[in-house]
Write a protein that holds these residues in place. Structure first.
Motif, PDB file in Angstrom:
ATOM      1  N   GLY A 253      28.489  30.634   3.452  1.00  9.70           N
ATOM      2  CA  GLY A 253      27.091  30.240   3.649  1.00  9.70           C
ATOM      3  C   GLY A 253      26.735  29.458   4.564  1.00  9.70           C
ATOM      4  O   GLY A 253      27.251  29.281   5.734  1.00  9.70           O
ATOM      5  N   SER A 254      25.668  28.509   4.305  1.00 12.69           N
ATOM      6  CA  SER A 254      25.226  27.443   5.154  1.00 12.69           C
ATOM      7  C   SER A 254      26.047  26.014   4.827  1.00 12.69           C
ATOM      8  O   SER A 254      26.446  25.406   5.931  1.00 12.69           O
ATOM      9  CB  SER A 254      23.792  27.293   5.135  1.00 12.69           C
ATOM     10  OG  SER A 254      23.398  26.037   5.520  1.00 12.69           O
TER      11      SER A 254
ATOM     12  N   VAL B 222      38.397  44.077   6.994  1.00 13.46           N
ATOM     13  CA  VAL B 222      37.461  43.269   6.548  1.00 13.46           C
ATOM     14  C   VAL B 222      36.137  43.972   6.385  1.00 13.46           C
ATOM     15  O   VAL B 222      35.797  44.619   7.312  1.00 13.46           O
ATOM     16  CB  VAL B 222      37.381  42.157   7.627  1.00 13.46           C
ATOM     17  CG1 VAL B 222      36.026  41.188   7.004  1.00 13.46           C
ATOM     18  CG2 VAL B 222      38.439  41.195   7.860  1.00 13.46           C
ATOM     19  N   ARG B 223      35.364  43.959   5.189  1.00 14.66           N
ATOM     20  CA  ARG B 223      34.440  44.551   5.065  1.00 14.66           C
ATOM     21  C   ARG B 223      33.190  43.645   4.726  1.00 14.66           C
ATOM     22  O   ARG B 223      33.323  42.764   4.022  1.00 14.66           O
ATOM     23  CB  ARG B 223      34.701  45.294   3.560  1.00 14.66           C
ATOM     24  CG  ARG B 223      35.376  46.624   3.597  1.00 14.66           C
ATOM     25  CD  ARG B 223      35.594  47.306   2.426  1.00 14.66           C
ATOM     26  NE  ARG B 223      36.486  46.526   1.570  1.00 14.66           N
ATOM     27  CZ  ARG B 223      36.350  46.731   0.173  1.00 14.66           C
ATOM     28  NH1 ARG B 223      35.530  47.748  -0.249  1.00 14.66           N
ATOM     29  NH2 ARG B 223      37.086  46.090  -0.570  1.00 14.66           N
ATOM     30  N   VAL B 224      32.244  43.769   5.204  1.00 15.48           N
ATOM     31  CA  VAL B 224      31.010  42.731   5.201  1.00 15.48           C
ATOM     32  C   VAL B 224      29.981  43.761   4.091  1.00 15.48           C
ATOM     33  O   VAL B 224      29.718  44.804   4.443  1.00 15.48           O
ATOM     34  CB  VAL B 224      30.215  42.528   6.358  1.00 15.48           C
ATOM     35  CG1 VAL B 224      29.202  41.625   6.297  1.00 15.48           C
ATOM     36  CG2 VAL B 224      31.258  41.922   7.406  1.00 15.48           C
TER      37      VAL B 224
ATOM     38  N   SER C  98      24.047  38.502   1.869  1.00 18.49           N
ATOM     39  CA  SER C  98      23.173  37.163   1.314  1.00 18.49           C
ATOM     40  C   SER C  98      22.874  37.065   0.247  1.00 18.49           C
ATOM     41  O   SER C  98      22.892  36.010  -0.497  1.00 18.49           O
ATOM     42  CB  SER C  98      21.861  36.925   2.213  1.00 18.49           C
ATOM     43  OG  SER C  98      22.111  36.832   3.651  1.00 18.49           O
ATOM     44  N   ASP C  99      22.692  38.414  -0.525  1.00 17.89           N
ATOM     45  CA  ASP C  99      22.181  38.419  -2.041  1.00 17.89           C
ATOM     46  C   ASP C  99      23.535  38.671  -2.923  1.00 17.89           C
ATOM     47  O   ASP C  99      23.184  38.551  -4.146  1.00 17.89           O
ATOM     48  CB  ASP C  99      21.336  39.657  -2.269  1.00 17.89           C
ATOM     49  CG  ASP C  99      19.702  39.289  -1.472  1.00 17.89           C
ATOM     50  OD1 ASP C  99      19.396  37.902  -1.205  1.00 17.89           O
ATOM     51  OD2 ASP C  99      19.149  39.993  -1.083  1.00 17.89           O
ATOM     52  N   CYS C 100      24.687  38.700  -2.419  1.00 20.58           N
ATOM     53  CA  CYS C 100      25.822  39.078  -3.277  1.00 20.58           C
ATOM     54  C   CYS C 100      25.866  37.984  -4.395  1.00 20.58           C
ATOM     55  O   CYS C 100      26.010  38.261  -5.669  1.00 20.58           O
ATOM     56  CB  CYS C 100      27.223  39.279  -2.572  1.00 20.58           C
ATOM     57  SG  CYS C 100      27.117  40.670  -1.769  1.00 20.58           S
TER      58      CYS C 100
ATOM     59  N   ALA D 163      28.215  35.773   7.213  1.00 19.50           N
ATOM     60  CA  ALA D 163      29.025  37.292   7.290  1.00 19.50           C
ATOM     61  C   ALA D 163      28.719  38.030   8.308  1.00 19.50           C
ATOM     62  O   ALA D 163      29.336  38.710   8.885  1.00 19.50           O
ATOM     63  CB  ALA D 163      29.251  37.843   5.761  1.00 19.50           C
ATOM     64  N   LYS D 164      27.488  38.095   8.550  1.00 23.08           N
ATOM     65  CA  LYS D 164      26.662  38.809   9.476  1.00 23.08           C
ATOM     66  C   LYS D 164      26.610  38.466  11.036  1.00 23.08           C
ATOM     67  O   LYS D 164      26.163  39.101  11.797  1.00 23.08           O
ATOM     68  CB  LYS D 164      25.327  39.415   9.081  1.00 23.08           C
ATOM     69  CG  LYS D 164      25.646  40.231   7.813  1.00 23.08           C
ATOM     70  CD  LYS D 164      24.077  41.207   7.434  1.00 23.08           C
ATOM     71  CE  LYS D 164      24.586  42.014   6.339  1.00 23.08           C
ATOM     72  NZ  LYS D 164      23.323  42.815   5.820  1.00 23.08           N
TER      73      LYS D 164
END
Length: 338
Positions: free
Chosen positions: A151-152, A299-301, A306-308, A282-283
């Motif tokens: 995250g941030s 690796v899967r994004v 953001s909402d996971c 992640a993006k």
């Protein structure tokens, strides 16, 4: 009606049972330094960062995934929850997230901030567990899953099995630290002083950790450090890569550390499934590819990275009953109840 809250360093999200995600606002509050009167919260306050007059401050009251200014967080949570709960909800139960390496004091600060709204009980869940639930993974099965929620404020990395975390780590430099590095880079190479909001816009537009096939440009505007006059420069994506690369590699090293500490049986599951990336960072351009190259794993994004966490938090509401009875197959995914 129960509520799930994701108190992030950058965004605060709220999920209400039966309604889904109802709020996604910036974790920023604007207040008067002397009278402590609050002027704005959320996205409205975010737009005021660096533009407030003397005596008024716009701040992120959460730093590095934990509460830095407890009173401000309490006020912010109360105002945001009043927006989405038009009728005062009768003492709801709340599920909220915390980083992996959280201390008892930090947990209590989160509980106090949420309790100020008037709730019956607060349940805590770690970010990677919530992210895994949000990705639709059965976290109670005896199967190892490596989730990195970037995250941030923090990068939370964990191997999840049987509803608990086999190994976990919180790396306390992520998106916000990258913004600071971009500010320093622009100052050093162009003698141009810019704000963190401008740096964040630049990162979102052209940020990357692998040299792109096609260079992208972004115009940053700020104050000339020599003349003091307004000026702009066009920066390339390869320059932003140079600025953020060190932090990105720190996150990659943290993921490698977790892999090294993982028991062999769980590692065989991870080798089959790969790593799941969630969170706003992640993006970032080429990040998944960089992690894949460094770890030799797939690796899967997630599509809605953001909402996971907030969607997983919402799913965790259904686990409240099990947490209360303390009868679960394995460990209760909810950390503790207050």
């Amino acid at each position: 009606m129960d509520i799930a809250i994701d108190l992030g360093s950058d965004r605060t999200r709220v999920f209400i049972e039966g309604k889904g995600k109802v709020l996604d606002e910036a974790s920023v509050i604007t207040f008067d330094v002397d009278s402590e009167q609050i002027y704005a919260v959320g996205d409205e306050a975010y737009n005021m960062i660096g533009k407030t007059p003397y005596g008024i401050k716009a701040v992120h009251p959460l730093d590095g995934g934990v509460i830095a200014q407890s009173q401000l967080v309490e006020d912010m949570v109360q105002i945001l929850l009043k927006e989405v709960c038009s009728v005062k909800v009768v003492m709801p139960r709340v599920v909220t997230t915390v980083p992996c390496d959280v201390t008892e004091v930090e947990k209590r600060a989160v509980v106090n901030a949420v309790s100020a709204f008037g709730v019956r009980k607060v349940y805590l869940i770690e970010n990677p567990k919530a992210a895994a639930l949000g990705c639709g993974i059965d976290i109670k099965s005896p199967h190892g899953t490596l989730v990195a929620d970037i995250g941030s404020g923090t990068a939370d990395i964990a191997v999840i099995s049987l509803g608990g975390m086999a190994v976990s780590k919180t790396y306390k430099q992520a998106g916000a630290a990258m913004d600071d590095e971009i500010v320093k880079y622009i100052r050093k190479h162009y003698n141009l002083i810019i704000g963190t909001n401008m740096a964040e816009s630049c990162k979102k537009a052209i940020g990357c950790v692998k040299v792109p096939d096609e260079e992208k440009f972004f115009r940053v505007k700020g104050r000339d450090a020599v003349s003091g006059l307004p000026r702009f420069v066009d920066v390339k994506s390869s320059e932003i890569k140079e600025a953020v690369e060190e932090i990105a590699m720190g996150i990659v090293r943290a993921i490698k550390d977790i892999i090294e500490e993982t028991p062999p049986e769980l590692l065989s599951d991870i080798y089959t499934d790969g790593i799941i990336l969630t969170g706003g960072l992640a993006k970032l351009g080429g990040f998944a590819k960089l992690i894949s190259e460094q770890t030799k794993l797939r690796v899967r994004v997630h599509k809605y990275a953001s909402d996971c966490v907030i969607m997983g938090c919402g799913k965790a509401i259904s686990l409240i009953g099990e947490a209360d009875k303390q009868q679960v197959n394995g460990v209760s995914p909810l950390l503790s109840a207050y």
